[in-house]
Scaffold this motif. Structure first.
Motif, PDB file in Angstrom:
ATOM      1  N   GLY A 229       0.841  -1.209   0.000  1.00 36.95           N
ATOM      2  CA  GLY A 229       0.000   0.000   0.000  1.00 36.95           C
ATOM      3  C   GLY A 229       0.864   1.243   0.000  1.00 36.95           C
ATOM      4  O   GLY A 229       2.065   1.196  -0.298  1.00 36.95           O
ATOM      5  N   LEU A 230       0.261   2.387   0.343  1.00 40.12           N
ATOM      6  CA  LEU A 230       0.987   3.660   0.316  1.00 40.12           C
ATOM      7  C   LEU A 230       2.011   3.742   1.440  1.00 40.12           C
ATOM      8  O   LEU A 230       1.816   3.177   2.522  1.00 40.12           O
ATOM      9  CB  LEU A 230       0.002   4.825   0.433  1.00 40.12           C
ATOM     10  N   SER A 231       3.058   4.527   1.196  1.00 48.13           N
ATOM     11  CA  SER A 231       4.088   4.733   2.218  1.00 48.13           C
ATOM     12  C   SER A 231       3.532   5.585   3.356  1.00 48.13           C
ATOM     13  O   SER A 231       2.528   6.309   3.187  1.00 48.13           O
ATOM     14  CB  SER A 231       5.288   5.448   1.594  1.00 48.13           C
ATOM     15  N   ALA A 232       4.223   5.534   4.479  1.00 47.45           N
ATOM     16  CA  ALA A 232       3.804   6.351   5.633  1.00 47.45           C
ATOM     17  C   ALA A 232       3.809   7.829   5.250  1.00 47.45           C
ATOM     18  O   ALA A 232       2.921   8.592   5.645  1.00 47.45           O
ATOM     19  CB  ALA A 232       4.749   6.087   6.801  1.00 47.45           C
ATOM     20  N   GLY A 233       4.804   8.230   4.449  1.00 46.88           N
ATOM     21  CA  GLY A 233       4.893   9.638   4.038  1.00 46.88           C
ATOM     22  C   GLY A 233       3.681  10.071   3.231  1.00 46.88           C
ATOM     23  O   GLY A 233       3.207  11.201   3.353  1.00 46.88           O
ATOM     24  N   LEU A 235       0.673   8.683   3.458  1.00 45.71           N
ATOM     25  CA  LEU A 235      -0.523   8.645   4.309  1.00 45.71           C
ATOM     26  C   LEU A 235      -0.583   9.836   5.268  1.00 45.71           C
ATOM     27  O   LEU A 235      -1.661  10.313   5.616  1.00 45.71           O
ATOM     28  CB  LEU A 235      -0.564   7.325   5.097  1.00 45.71           C
ATOM     29  N   THR A 236       0.586  10.330   5.671  1.00 48.62           N
ATOM     30  CA  THR A 236       0.582  11.439   6.634  1.00 48.62           C
ATOM     31  C   THR A 236       0.787  12.799   5.970  1.00 48.62           C
ATOM     32  O   THR A 236       0.436  13.820   6.547  1.00 48.62           O
ATOM     33  CB  THR A 236       1.691  11.244   7.698  1.00 48.62           C
ATOM     34  N   GLY A 237       1.346  12.791   4.744  1.00 47.46           N
ATOM     35  CA  GLY A 237       1.678  14.078   4.112  1.00 47.46           C
ATOM     36  C   GLY A 237       0.572  14.646   3.238  1.00 47.46           C
ATOM     37  O   GLY A 237       0.700  15.746   2.703  1.00 47.46           O
ATOM     38  N   THR A 238      -0.513  13.887   3.047  1.00 49.93           N
ATOM     39  CA  THR A 238      -1.601  14.331   2.180  1.00 49.93           C
ATOM     40  C   THR A 238      -2.608  15.175   2.960  1.00 49.93           C
ATOM     41  O   THR A 238      -2.631  15.183   4.189  1.00 49.93           O
ATOM     42  CB  THR A 238      -2.318  13.097   1.574  1.00 49.93           C
ATOM     43  N   THR A 239      -3.484  15.852   2.214  1.00 46.75           N
ATOM     44  CA  THR A 239      -4.529  16.652   2.853  1.00 46.75           C
ATOM     45  C   THR A 239      -5.431  15.755   3.693  1.00 46.75           C
ATOM     46  O   THR A 239      -5.882  16.128   4.774  1.00 46.75           O
ATOM     47  CB  THR A 239      -5.401  17.324   1.768  1.00 46.75           C
ATOM     48  N   SER A 240      -5.722  14.554   3.168  1.00 46.15           N
ATOM     49  CA  SER A 240      -6.606  13.632   3.892  1.00 46.15           C
ATOM     50  C   SER A 240      -6.364  12.216   3.386  1.00 46.15           C
ATOM     51  O   SER A 240      -5.885  12.022   2.260  1.00 46.15           O
ATOM     52  CB  SER A 240      -8.069  14.011   3.635  1.00 46.15           C
ATOM     53  N   THR A 241      -6.694  11.243   4.188  1.00 45.10           N
ATOM     54  CA  THR A 241      -6.819   9.884   3.679  1.00 45.10           C
ATOM     55  C   THR A 241      -8.275   9.708   3.214  1.00 45.10           C
ATOM     56  O   THR A 241      -9.142  10.520   3.552  1.00 45.10           O
ATOM     57  CB  THR A 241      -6.491   8.838   4.763  1.00 45.10           C
ATOM     58  N   ALA A 242      -8.517   8.667   2.455  1.00 43.64           N
ATOM     59  CA  ALA A 242      -9.889   8.388   1.997  1.00 43.64           C
ATOM     60  C   ALA A 242     -10.000   6.906   1.723  1.00 43.64           C
ATOM     61  O   ALA A 242      -9.062   6.284   1.209  1.00 43.64           O
ATOM     62  CB  ALA A 242     -10.206   9.178   0.734  1.00 43.64           C
ATOM     63  N   ARG A 243     -11.149   6.327   2.060  1.00 46.55           N
ATOM     64  CA  ARG A 243     -11.323   4.884   1.803  1.00 46.55           C
ATOM     65  C   ARG A 243     -12.598   4.652   1.009  1.00 46.55           C
ATOM     66  O   ARG A 243     -13.546   5.457   1.068  1.00 46.55           O
ATOM     67  CB  ARG A 243     -11.326   4.115   3.123  1.00 46.55           C
ATOM     68  N   ILE A 244     -12.570   3.560   0.283  1.00 43.02           N
ATOM     69  CA  ILE A 244     -13.761   3.078  -0.406  1.00 43.02           C
ATOM     70  C   ILE A 244     -14.345   2.007   0.505  1.00 43.02           C
ATOM     71  O   ILE A 244     -13.679   0.994   0.786  1.00 43.02           O
ATOM     72  CB  ILE A 244     -13.390   2.492  -1.788  1.00 43.02           C
TER      73      ILE A 244
END
Ligand SMILES: C[S@@+](CC[C@H](N)C(=O)[O-])C[C@H]1O[C@@H](n2cnc3c(N)ncnc32)[C@H](O)[C@@H]1O
Length: 270
Positions: A229-233, A235-244
């Motif tokens: 999956g995505l790196s920690a950077g 997941l934490t560096g984005t404006t938001s996480t989002a899930r389906i």
């Protein structure tokens, strides 16, 4: 429209066919395509997509019984049309090529990430996407849902490799992309340009994408590799996480399926 003037070739080692040799030998092909700056489109739709794309056509290679059906495409650009028997074609490319038509295109100089992002409202950022089929599918999805560009973070395969071009149905040839040195650099560029960035994750702690309020007019979606999956950077560096949201007992979607749903969700919002 000028009729194509086929050039009949009868020897498998004719140098004019060199661009098409041993297409199933991945290591050899990667080396050859980068050294010679070429790409291969295989099948009628990818070949049609190539002739309307920004990539120049270097030549066509067609089984003799397919020349007539492909004539309008073959005549649409000035490039040699090599015609061979089906037996020679399959000896050359080393697999059964049912649709009997290929084209060789010329790769363009790499675009910069800033060029790919300029003027776009929707962008994909892909991390560690080393599977040509997932990559091709995501480019096809990007074109379908008007995603204007793709940034490839480290670990991504070559989107112009034959499998990717074929799986994308040639749409990869119509979606600008650039490599970024790090995901952090992609996020810095996107945030500086006013993008909201959404890290797509199956983590049930992330807000469902269909209920997420989107800030501003520009949105980038980040998707990660099949295993980690995505790196920690990311997941934490984005404006938001989002899930389906998914049913209990399913831990994740295939990345290309997740990308399709998320791109549709953005397109649905206009
Ligand atoms: C097979 S998944 C990786 C699974 C990995 N164990 C994880 O926790 O992210 C590959 C990528 O698809 C996307 N993805 C898969 N299922 C998702 C879901 N239900 N919601 C949002 N994104 C999803 C994510 O971007 C993920 O990085």
């Amino acid at each position: 429209m000028a009729r194509p003037r086929p050039i009949r070739i009868t020897e498998v080692d004719d140098q004019r066919l060199g661009d098409y040799a041993a297409l199933t030998d991945a290591a050899l092909r990667k080396r050859y395509e980068h050294q010679h700056g070429v790409l291969i489109a295989e099948g009628p739709n990818p070949v049609r997509a190539l002739v309307t794309s920004p990539y120049p056509v270097r030549s066509f290679l067609v089984a003799e019984e397919r020349v007539e059906a492909m004539a309008p495409v073959l005549a649409s650009v000035r490039a040699p049309v090599y015609v061979v028997t089906r037996a020679l074609l399959e000896e050359l490319v080393r697999f059964r090529l049912h649709q009997g038509v290929l084209a060789c295109g010329v790769r363009l100089p790499a675009a910069s990430p800033a060029q790919v992002v300029a003027g776009r409202r929707r962008v994909l950022v892909l991390e560690g996407l080393n599977d040509h089929e997932n990559l091709g599918t995501l480019f096809r999805t990007a074109r379908a849902f008007r995603v204007g560009g793709v940034l490839l973070a480290p670990g991504c395969a070559d989107p112009l490799y034959r499998r990717s071009v074929r799986v994308s149905m040639g749409h990869v040839l119509h979606v600008p992309f650039a490599r970024v040195e790090t995901t952090a650099a992609a996020l810095e560029l996107l945030h500086g340009a006013g993008f909201a960035t959404l890290a797509l994750t199956p983590d049930t702690a992330a807000p469902p994408i269909d209920r997420l309020a989107l800030e501003g007019d520009r949105t980038a979606l980040l998707l990660g590799a099949e295993g980690p999956g995505l790196s920690a950077g990311a997941l934490t560096g984005t404006t938001s996480t989002a899930r389906i949201a998914m049913a209990d007992g399913v831990d994740s979607l295939n990345v290309a399926a997740a990308g399709a749903i998320a791109c549709y969700e953005l397109a649905r919002r206009g």
